[in-house]
Every structure is written in structure tokens, then in C-alpha cells.
Design an enzyme around this catalytic site. Sequence first.
Site, PDB file in Angstrom:
ATOM      1  N   SER A  64       0.802  -1.221   0.000  1.00 22.11           N
ATOM      2  CA  SER A  64       0.000   0.000   0.000  1.00 22.11           C
ATOM      3  C   SER A  64       0.842   1.282   0.000  1.00 22.11           C
ATOM      4  O   SER A  64       1.651   1.492  -0.893  1.00 22.11           O
ATOM      5  CB  SER A  64      -0.931  -0.072   1.201  1.00 22.11           C
ATOM      6  OG  SER A  64      -1.835   0.978   1.190  1.00 22.11           O
ATOM      7  N   ASP A 282      -3.180   6.095  -3.139  1.00 22.69           N
ATOM      8  CA  ASP A 282      -2.030   5.489  -2.456  1.00 22.69           C
ATOM      9  C   ASP A 282      -1.446   4.414  -3.377  1.00 22.69           C
ATOM     10  O   ASP A 282      -1.898   4.227  -4.510  1.00 22.69           O
ATOM     11  CB  ASP A 282      -2.410   4.959  -1.064  1.00 22.69           C
ATOM     12  CG  ASP A 282      -3.270   3.724  -1.122  1.00 22.69           C
ATOM     13  OD1 ASP A 282      -3.916   3.485  -2.172  1.00 22.69           O
ATOM     14  OD2 ASP A 282      -3.314   2.967  -0.138  1.00 22.69           O
ATOM     15  N   ALA A 504      -3.175   2.616  20.518  1.00 20.33           N
ATOM     16  CA  ALA A 504      -1.986   1.952  20.000  1.00 20.33           C
ATOM     17  C   ALA A 504      -2.176   1.745  18.507  1.00 20.33           C
ATOM     18  O   ALA A 504      -3.240   1.304  18.065  1.00 20.33           O
ATOM     19  CB  ALA A 504      -1.799   0.612  20.699  1.00 20.33           C
ATOM     20  N   SER A 505      -1.157   2.081  17.714  1.00 19.36           N
ATOM     21  CA  SER A 505      -1.226   1.866  16.269  1.00 19.36           C
ATOM     22  C   SER A 505      -1.285   0.370  15.983  1.00 19.36           C
ATOM     23  O   SER A 505      -0.704  -0.440  16.695  1.00 19.36           O
ATOM     24  CB  SER A 505       0.010   2.471  15.609  1.00 19.36           C
ATOM     25  OG  SER A 505       0.228   1.861  14.354  1.00 19.36           O
ATOM     26  N   GLY A 506      -1.984   0.014  14.898  1.00 20.01           N
ATOM     27  CA  GLY A 506      -2.015  -1.385  14.487  1.00 20.01           C
ATOM     28  C   GLY A 506      -0.917  -1.695  13.483  1.00 20.01           C
ATOM     29  O   GLY A 506      -0.706  -2.848  13.118  1.00 20.01           O
TER      30      GLY A 506
END
Length: 541
Positions: A64, A282, A504-506
Site C-alpha cells: 500500500s 495510495d 496503539a497503532s495497528g
Amino acid sequence: MAASIAEAARKHPAPEGIVYTYGTAGFRTKADVLDSVLARVGLIASLRSRALKGKWIGVMITASHNPPEDNGVKLVEPMGNMLQEEWEVLSTTMANKATPEDVAEYYNELAAKFKIDLSTPARVVVARDTRASGSRLLGCLVDGLKAAGAEYKDFGFFTTPQLHYVVRSLNTEGTKDAYGVPTEKGYYEKFGAAFKNALKGKKPQGSLTVDGANGVGGPKLTELIKYLPTKEEGGLEIHVVNDNVIKPESLNVDCGADYVKTNQRAPPTSKVGPNDRCCSLDGDADRVVFYFKDSSNVFHLLDGDRIATLVASFLGDLIRQSGLADAITIGVVQTAYANGAATNYVEQTLKLKVDCTPTGVKYLHHAAEKLDIGVYFEANGHGTVIFSPDTLDTINKHEPRSPAQKEALDVLRATVELINQAVGDALSDLLLVEVVLAHKSWGVEEWLGTYTDLPNKLTKVIVSDRNIFKTTDAERKLVKPDGVQKQIDAEVQKVRQGRSFARASGTEDAVRVYAEAATKAEAEDLARKVASIVEAAGAKK
Ligand code: 16G
Ligand code: MG
């Protein structure tokens, strides 16, 4: 079979000391440590297909918006949805099996667990984005597929949504739910025709410049354009820029949707005039954001929230004008990152219901599936609209009572066709936006004028263990570590129209902090304060 499975795993040994996780968007990391993962994903995809009695499963090789040296892989379910959560866990386990024997044993264990008849055909569709590592990783995947005796179709370079489209089309071919012709050409024909029909004679104003992030979306859009009406035929003038896929090291570098959204600025190469419409895709073209510079050269972003509000208002009008308002309701699904002003606009002005889900496309998609018409977008530009089967039936069977109703119903039906319901699709989404603007006779200024975004700030904090940060209420509140939410609330109270959350970022080893408030200074100050609360909490053992 067990011998060939072990052999494929032996050919692509797992590097020591790396733990792989099937995350929100599949496996994603540096491309040079992914060979073993790809071979094992080939095994899992084959099992998944057999578990579903030979339905086509998709495997997309992409990372991505990540940098060029990364890569990744994700699996697609038969209707074009993201992989079922239970199978995400199984994929993770398979990816982390250490020896070839362990891999073969786990393969058989899964076959037994799901009562999979290993003589059933397994069918898998594969495709990749334009990364340099893609062809090598494809080879590893194919080794896994062959070892498991799967039949596979390789579509070469594809956007992620094109793969979802082909998977859904293959599985619905010849049924009443047939989605489209399962080829690349079929994709262009379906969306090209729907665009023309949805415009219904309305002419897009001005032109659109599309930044392809130097990824697969650029050349695929150039192909799609051949199926769209030309400017002379009443179509849209599209300029494709940043479409250099010959230089894969330029992928997502200083361009693309993530660059524009994160930096709140146009790519440095952008050379457009005042109020000219631009959008950025993207690296795998499942995300799109719009933007422009006004006559004072000030940059304005029209992100996923803006696309959702624009599309929801358009669909609302069409439903009313077709005489379907009593039969069909529309809802909007957002995440906590949606600007408060956008949420307000949907609830107060459009008078539609808003649902909030955790971050990640699958959560929004599932929530939208519960609605008659579910418009879902993340602020970062991931999203689409889905129509329930009953709603589609109602729209198809509805008899208009006046020429005006018929007119609206025709546009509504074409708009349904234009929306890629399998997954958020930057190419389909950008055409959808253009249809809405053309029908409303709006340029970017009118679109921006629907509401004013609250100033906001997104920051990230590096902590020793992000997993201690546990949230509830669609990630809007922290339940752990103890007491931290109370401190955040106290700071939020001090500013006007304040809102802030930490999660929290994944995808990264960090905690993200979002803050918004009535003024830029207050939003930035709030973000700073909340970040330091998080930092202090993260430092405690
Ligand atoms: C993934 C998700 C995206 C989400 C992002 C959040 C998919 C296909 N992609 O890229 O929806 O916005 O993660 O990243 O689900 P974060 O957890 O690092 O903030
Ligand atoms: Mg993407």
C-alpha cells in the site's frame, strides 16, 4: 501431499527471530524477509478455498502506502471482503511455524479441524502492485500454491480493488448476483459505463489532476480513461501525474494519499492553478483524498470525511427524489479520527445516523453491512458505500410515479453500479465524487463550504510497550493503563470544543494521539499535553 508441502517450506525457510502477524492489512514488513510468509500464504489460501468448496480466494501482494522497500500480502474472501478474523489468526500461526515439518503438520491439522477434503479443488486469484520485490514474492506464493495443488490465475499488476472485483466476479459469474465480467477489461467496462450513465448528461466542470503515487493506480487509471466519455462527449478531463512505475524506488515518495493527508500539503511536484481539483491515490489505489489551492495559494484538504458527507448528501437527495425515502435509510460510518465538524454536519444538517467503529476497514465495512445504505470512510481516504441486498431489490423493483422520480431513479441505479461494493476503490470513488460534483454543479470551493473542519493535530508517541494501551468505545477512551483517561479528560475540559484520544497503532510500534479544538493553538496544545500524559504512562513499568 505432505512431502510437497514440506518441500515448499524448505525452499523458503523462515528467518530466525522474526515474529509475523496478520494485521489490519495482512502481513506487511520489509520485502526481503517475506519469502517464507508468501509460500505459507499460498498454503493457507488453498486451504481457505477448499474449506469454501473450491470458491475463488484472492491473494494480493502489496504494501500500500509503505516505502518502496516494504511489501506485504493479504487474502480476499470470495465476495471480495477482507479475510475472516479466525483465518487471520491461523495465517499468523502458519507464518510462524519454524520447520518444514511443522508447516506440513499444521497444514494437515487445519485440514482435519475444518474437515477439509484435500481432493476438493482449490482456486486462487493472485495479483501484485508495482514494487520491485513483487515478482520474486509472487514466485514464493506460487511455490506454496503448487505444493498444495491449487489452480491459480495470475492477473499480473492490479490495484487492490481490481483484485477484489475479479474475485467477487468469478464467484458470482452466472448467478443472479453476477458482479461483472471477471477480467481487467470487464472492470473498466463496468465502471466506465456506470460513470457515463450516472452523469446522465451533466457535464463535469473543470479538470481533475490525479496523483498516482508512482504506483499501480496511475497506469490503471490511464487504461480506465479509455472507457470513459471524452471531454468532447461531455466527460471529464483527467490528467494523471506521478505515474512513473518504471522507477519503483519512487513509489509513495513525496506523493500519494498518505503524503498529502499526513503533511496536509500537495506533493512538491504539483503544478496546478487556483481552485483546480486534485486528488492523490495510495500505492495500491484503495485510498483517495482530494485537495486544491485557493487563489491565495492556501492548501485545502478534502479527505475521506468530506467524501462521505458529499456522497451521503447526494444519495439522500436521490432516495428522496425517487420516492424511496420511506423505504430506505442511509447511515454514515466513521472512526474516531473523523473531524467533529463532519460528524456534526452528518447528524445536524443531513439528519443521518452516525456509527463510530475502531480503525481499520473491516470494522467500518461490517458496521456498514448492517445498514440499508452504509456510507463508510476513514478520514485517510479508505472507504466506499454498501447497499444491503433488500435495498438493492427495492431500488431495482421501484416504479417511479413521475418523470422526475424516474430521472432520479436512473441516476441512483447507475450510481449503485459505479460504486465498488467489494471494497473501497480509489478509482471508483474518484469517479463517484465527480458525478456528485457534476450533479450539484459544484467546484471544490462549494464542496469545502459545506462545513468548516475543527483544527486538529495528530501526533505519535514512542513507548516501551504500546500493548499496555487498551481502549473501549471505538478507541475513543482508554481503559488501561489505569487513570490515564481521567488525565486526558481533564485536559480536554480546558479547551473549547476539545476532543482527544490515544490508541496503539495497528501498523507501527507507537501510540497515536489525536486532538481537536476550536483553534489551531488549542488543538496543538491539547495534543502536546495528551502526548506527554501517554509518554509518562508508557514509561512506567
Ligand atoms: C491499515 C488499515 C487502515 C487504517 C490504518 C491505521 C486496512 C485495509 N488498512 O492501513 O484502514 O486506517 O491501518 O493504521 O484496513 P494505524 O493503526 O497505524 O493507525
Ligand atoms: Mg492502500
